[in-house]
Design a protein around this motif. Structure first.
Motif, PDB file in Angstrom:
ATOM      1  N   GLU A  19     -28.479  17.794  15.829  1.00 33.87           N
ATOM      2  CA  GLU A  19     -29.394  16.672  16.033  1.00 33.87           C
ATOM      3  C   GLU A  19     -28.637  15.344  15.991  1.00 33.87           C
ATOM      4  N   GLU A  23     -28.475  12.528  18.900  1.00 34.85           N
ATOM      5  CA  GLU A  23     -28.871  11.152  18.640  1.00 34.85           C
ATOM      6  C   GLU A  23     -27.737  10.187  18.958  1.00 34.85           C
ATOM      7  N   GLU A  26     -27.492   9.836  22.664  1.00 33.73           N
ATOM      8  CA  GLU A  26     -28.607   9.024  23.155  1.00 33.73           C
ATOM      9  C   GLU A  26     -28.365   7.542  22.848  1.00 33.73           C
ATOM     10  N   LYS A  27     -27.895   7.238  21.644  1.00 33.90           N
ATOM     11  CA  LYS A  27     -27.602   5.858  21.269  1.00 33.90           C
ATOM     12  C   LYS A  27     -26.493   5.283  22.159  1.00 33.90           C
TER      13      LYS A  27
END
Length: 89
Positions: A19, A23, A26-27
């Motif tokens: 995860e 993340e 994505e950031k």
């Protein structure tokens, strides 16, 4: 003694590497999109030309000094980008 091995596998804080990697990706993608949009926005703006206003206070030696001649001498100074404005005697 066999029960102690099970405690090592327990993650008390719930860290899940999969995860976090998603993340982080994505950031990073969002950050790149924002930087790209900022660069495009910045390139559309015209460049600001910096100007400086300078006030010269020139005083004569005495009351017999020819002010028109002094003004002519001061305005004879030429430099790149120098524009003479109004004068006050």
């Amino acid at each position: 003694a066999g029960g102690d091995d099970d405690d090592d596998d327990v993650d008390l804080f719930g860290d899940d590497d999969d995860e976090e990697e998603e993340e982080d990706a994505e950031k990073a993608r969002i950050r790149e999109e924002r930087l790209k949009a900022y660069a495009e926005k910045k390139s559309k703006k015209p460049a600001v030309i910096a100007k400086t206003s300078v006030l010269l206070d020139v005083k004569p030696w005495d009351d017999e000094t020819d002010m028109d001649a002094m003004l002519k001498e001061v305005k004879s100074i030429e430099m790149d980008g120098l524009l003479w404005g109004a004068c006050e005697l």
